[in-house]
Enzyme design. Structure first.
Site, mmCIF file in Angstrom:
data_model
loop_
_atom_site.group_PDB
_atom_site.id
_atom_site.type_symbol
_atom_site.label_atom_id
_atom_site.label_comp_id
_atom_site.label_asym_id
_atom_site.label_seq_id
_atom_site.Cartn_x
_atom_site.Cartn_y
_atom_site.Cartn_z
ATOM 1 N N ARG A 260 0.848 -1.205 0.000
ATOM 2 C CA ARG A 260 0.000 0.000 0.000
ATOM 3 C C ARG A 260 0.882 1.253 0.000
ATOM 4 N NH1 ARG A 260 -2.110 0.447 6.309
ATOM 5 N NH2 ARG A 260 -0.420 1.823 6.927
ATOM 6 N N ILE A 262 3.098 4.502 -0.379
ATOM 7 C CA ILE A 262 4.206 4.900 -1.250
ATOM 8 C C ILE A 262 4.808 3.671 -1.938
ATOM 9 C CG2 ILE A 262 6.528 5.901 -1.240
ATOM 10 C CD1 ILE A 262 5.601 7.730 1.072
ATOM 11 N N VAL A 305 10.424 -8.020 6.735
ATOM 12 C CA VAL A 305 11.819 -7.638 6.458
ATOM 13 C C VAL A 305 12.719 -7.743 7.681
ATOM 14 C CG1 VAL A 305 11.306 -6.135 4.478
ATOM 15 C CG2 VAL A 305 11.348 -5.144 6.794
ATOM 16 N N LEU A 340 9.617 11.706 23.957
ATOM 17 C CA LEU A 340 10.657 10.838 24.523
ATOM 18 C C LEU A 340 10.397 10.530 25.997
ATOM 19 C CD1 LEU A 340 13.232 9.270 23.920
ATOM 20 C CD2 LEU A 340 14.550 11.327 24.440
ATOM 21 N N ASN A 389 11.711 16.046 14.430
ATOM 22 C CA ASN A 389 10.273 16.293 14.540
ATOM 23 C C ASN A 389 9.802 15.928 15.938
ATOM 24 O OD1 ASN A 389 7.795 17.130 13.616
ATOM 25 N ND2 ASN A 389 7.287 15.177 12.628
ATOM 26 N N TYR A 395 11.619 7.602 15.421
ATOM 27 C CA TYR A 395 11.527 7.601 13.956
ATOM 28 C C TYR A 395 12.715 8.371 13.365
ATOM 29 C CZ TYR A 395 9.072 8.130 9.421
ATOM 30 O OH TYR A 395 8.697 8.101 8.093
ATOM 31 N N THR A 430 -0.825 9.626 2.491
ATOM 32 C CA THR A 430 -0.964 8.157 2.538
ATOM 33 C C THR A 430 -1.772 7.774 3.778
ATOM 34 O OG1 THR A 430 0.972 7.759 3.937
ATOM 35 C CG2 THR A 430 1.351 7.813 1.547
HETATM 36 P P1 NAD Z 1 2.346 2.887 4.985
HETATM 37 O O1 NAD Z 1 2.178 2.604 6.432
HETATM 38 O O2 NAD Z 1 1.155 3.334 4.214
HETATM 39 O O3 NAD Z 1 2.968 1.592 4.247
HETATM 40 C C1 NAD Z 1 4.087 0.925 4.774
HETATM 41 C C2 NAD Z 1 4.088 -0.510 4.261
HETATM 42 O O4 NAD Z 1 5.215 -1.187 4.852
HETATM 43 C C3 NAD Z 1 2.838 -1.293 4.675
HETATM 44 O O5 NAD Z 1 2.294 -1.975 3.561
HETATM 45 C C4 NAD Z 1 3.354 -2.249 5.735
HETATM 46 O O6 NAD Z 1 2.627 -3.472 5.801
HETATM 47 C C5 NAD Z 1 4.792 -2.452 5.273
HETATM 48 N N1 NAD Z 1 5.622 -2.954 6.364
HETATM 49 C C6 NAD Z 1 5.686 -2.495 7.639
HETATM 50 N N2 NAD Z 1 6.498 -3.262 8.367
HETATM 51 C C7 NAD Z 1 6.965 -4.238 7.551
HETATM 52 C C8 NAD Z 1 7.844 -5.344 7.720
HETATM 53 N N3 NAD Z 1 8.377 -5.624 8.924
HETATM 54 N N4 NAD Z 1 8.108 -6.148 6.653
HETATM 55 C C9 NAD Z 1 7.552 -5.884 5.453
HETATM 56 N N5 NAD Z 1 6.709 -4.862 5.228
HETATM 57 C C10 NAD Z 1 6.423 -4.039 6.257
HETATM 58 O O7 NAD Z 1 3.533 3.928 4.869
HETATM 59 P P2 NAD Z 1 3.862 4.997 3.731
HETATM 60 O O8 NAD Z 1 3.303 6.300 4.148
HETATM 61 O O9 NAD Z 1 3.528 4.456 2.393
HETATM 62 O O10 NAD Z 1 5.446 5.114 3.914
HETATM 63 C C11 NAD Z 1 6.373 4.352 3.143
HETATM 64 C C12 NAD Z 1 7.796 4.731 3.559
HETATM 65 O O11 NAD Z 1 7.977 6.145 3.386
HETATM 66 C C13 NAD Z 1 8.095 4.444 5.030
HETATM 67 O O12 NAD Z 1 9.437 4.031 5.147
HETATM 68 C C14 NAD Z 1 7.897 5.792 5.693
HETATM 69 O O13 NAD Z 1 8.618 5.913 6.884
HETATM 70 C C15 NAD Z 1 8.414 6.716 4.611
HETATM 71 N N6 NAD Z 1 7.894 8.094 4.721
HETATM 72 C C16 NAD Z 1 6.563 8.371 4.561
HETATM 73 C C17 NAD Z 1 6.123 9.692 4.674
HETATM 74 C C18 NAD Z 1 4.680 10.083 4.486
HETATM 75 O O14 NAD Z 1 4.373 11.265 4.578
HETATM 76 N N7 NAD Z 1 3.774 9.162 4.203
HETATM 77 C C19 NAD Z 1 7.028 10.708 4.968
HETATM 78 C C20 NAD Z 1 8.367 10.392 5.128
HETATM 79 C C21 NAD Z 1 8.795 9.072 4.989
#
Ligand code: NAD
Length: 489
Positions: A260, A262, A305, A340, A389, A395, A430
């Protein structure tokens, strides 16, 4: 049946994950009202449509006097790509025609005052810029100062002597110019820079490839940022033409967290660009993963992972199905926000385990196998990992860790022709960000120069670029995809 009052509908819209405010002010009376009240008035960004080559742009090339030969070379490269190149800033400023881009060449500037004339020329044409226009500066990396967002260069590299000190001041001056200008841009226009390491020619593949990316709709949510080109690696053919619509043809690329958000968008875009994608997600997300895999004709790999043998399982999957692995995007990530003072070990450790320990372990396991020779690695950092942040110490540790990881991996990968880079998204629409309380979410969306959240495809485009041959000369870097977040660095 009684109609739902308009204010309730608006409130519902605002609560949803969609940016209803953007829809209201993007055009028409909503835009006039926002303007009259001095409220943010973002515009809908024009993005690249996969498979549809973009129209060439009218590009004005401006340079400081000493950079004119480099400007000639770049103007030639732009013409070869079909762009309509102009060289006379005064004619553009005094004419009535709209232009879609300005290329500012400052690569040979000797001192800060060399930037005065080209900056003012640029200023004189800003009113002639079309919606969604691009300003791209091409300069050289200052020694001893982070070129882009993350990488420290050894201060001992600074030569002694007035000339080099003046030159270094000019180089860093170009960074200040772009970062400030990006905050002044309107109508979805962006300003970014390409900073070349010494010894990298102005027509090196990744300078031209970076230019293609920054001039296109693929970089719609990238502003106030720099692409540091660290080597001349990459295909010579880039001098003639931009990479087409399928730059990843035949590559096998693993995407974690692909069920799902990104990750899903990354998988879809890499597939559209010709890659054979291996989508990975936790077994619990199996249905969504299978649906995606079906849609892009991929063989998915349900896998947590954080498993000790995750790297080996990925290798086995790629070896038996494709006999190769060309890249991995470490996208899987989680948040467990708490101040924290209220943080517990579970929250802190689980975030490290998924966001940074897993990418570290998997990458080392892959690199230990000859199949992964020349691997292209992209990590997902975050602006929280760069600027910090509130409520996200756990994070930020993990995401700053990703920045450090790719910087240190770059030299290790260089021998085999691989690269390691990260993308640091800001606020992206997202399911992860939909969980942020409504008021904070609305504010977060406006706190960048483009005054809106990005879309998953914006992050995916940056990642696809970093995986392509056009970015072979870019390694160890972190590119922010954040619309120039105004908070923090
Ligand atoms: P999301 O929560 O919508 O999707 C994350 C996906 O990772 C999910 O499908 C989840 O099942 C999978 N996942 C989680 N733990 C896992 C594991 N142990 N093994 C395999 N899969 C696993 O998140 P997103 O918003 O799409 O974010 C994607 C990436 O971008 C993340 O690394 C997040 O930290 C980073 N990010 C997102 C934003 C934002 O604004 N959405 C901003 C900065 C960074």
């Amino acid at each position: 049946m009684p109609k739902t009052p308009r204010w309730t509908r608006t409130l519902t819209d605002l609560r949803s994950s969609q940016d209803a405010y953007l829809d209201v002010v993007a055009t028409g009376p909503g835009r006039s009202v926002a303007g009259a009240l001095g409220l943010p008035a973002p515009v809908s960004l024009t993005r690249h449509e996969a498979g549809r080559p973009e129209k060439p742009r009218t590009v004005l090339v401006i340079a400081d006097e000493s950079s004119s030969a480099d400007a000639d070379a770049l103007a030639q490269a732009l013409s070869a790509r079909g762009h309509d190149v102009r060289r006379d800033a005064q004619a553009v400023a005094e004419g009535s025609e709209r232009i879609q881009a300005v290329l500012l060449v400052l690569s040979q500037a000797h001192g800060p005052s060399d930037l005065t004339a080209p900056s003012l020329s640029l200023g004189s044409v800003l009113r002639r810029l079309d919606r969604g226009a691009r300003v791209v500066a091409v300069s050289r990396a200052a020694e001893g100062v982070a070129a882009g967002s993350a990488v420290a260069v050894s201060a001992s590299a600074v030569e002694a002597g007035t000339e080099s000190v003046r030159r270094n001041a000019a180089r860093q001056g170009a960074v200040g110019l772009v970062r400030s200008l990006a905050q002044e841009m309107r109508g979805g226009a962006t300003a970014n820079g390409i900073v070349m390491a010494d010894g990298v020619a102005v027509d090196a593949p990744s300078v031209l490839g970076g230019l293609d990316f920054l001039l296109s709709g693929r970089s719609a949510f990238v502003s106030g940022q720099f692409l540091p080109v660290t080597s001349e690696a990459g295909p010579a053919s880039l001098a003639q033409a931009a990479l087409g619509e399928t730059p990843l043809e035949g590559r096998v690329i693993v995407v974690t967290g692909a069920a799902r958000g990104i990750g899903e968008q990354i998988a879809r875009l890499l597939h559209a660009q010709g890659a054979q994608v291996v989508p990975i997600d936790v077994p619990a997300a199996g249905d969504a993963l299978a649906k995606l895999a079906n849609a892009i004709g991929a063989a998915s790999l349900p896998l947590d992972v954080t498993a000790d043998d995750a790297g080996q399982r990925i290798l086995e999957h790629c070896r038996t199905r494709f006999g190769r692995i060309d890249g991995i995007v470490h996208n899987a990530g989680i948040t467990r926000d708490k101040m924290l003072a209220n943080m517990d070990e579970g929250r802190f450790a689980s975030v490290q385990a998924v966001n940074v320990e897993a990418p570290l372990r998997i990458t080392q396991q892959l690199l230990a196998d000859p199949l992964a020779q020349g691997l292209r690695v992209v990590g997902l950092a975050s602006t929280s990992g760069i600027a910090g942040n509130r409520g996200q110490t756990n994070y930020a540790v993990s995401k700053a860790g990703v920045v450090g990881m790719v910087a240190a991996l770059a030299p290790e990968l260089a021998a085999g022709g691989g690269t390691a880079n990260a993308v640091a998204p800001g606020f992206i629409e997202t399911e992860m960000t939909a969980k942020i309380p409504m008021a904070r979410r609305q504010v977060a969306r406006r706190l960048n120069s483009l005054q809106q959240g990005g879309l998953p495809v914006d992050v995916a485009e940056a990642i696809a670029f970093l995986l392509s041959d056009a970015a072979a000369g870019i390694s160890g870097q972190t590119l922010r995809v954040c619309g120039q977040n105004l908070v923090g660095a």
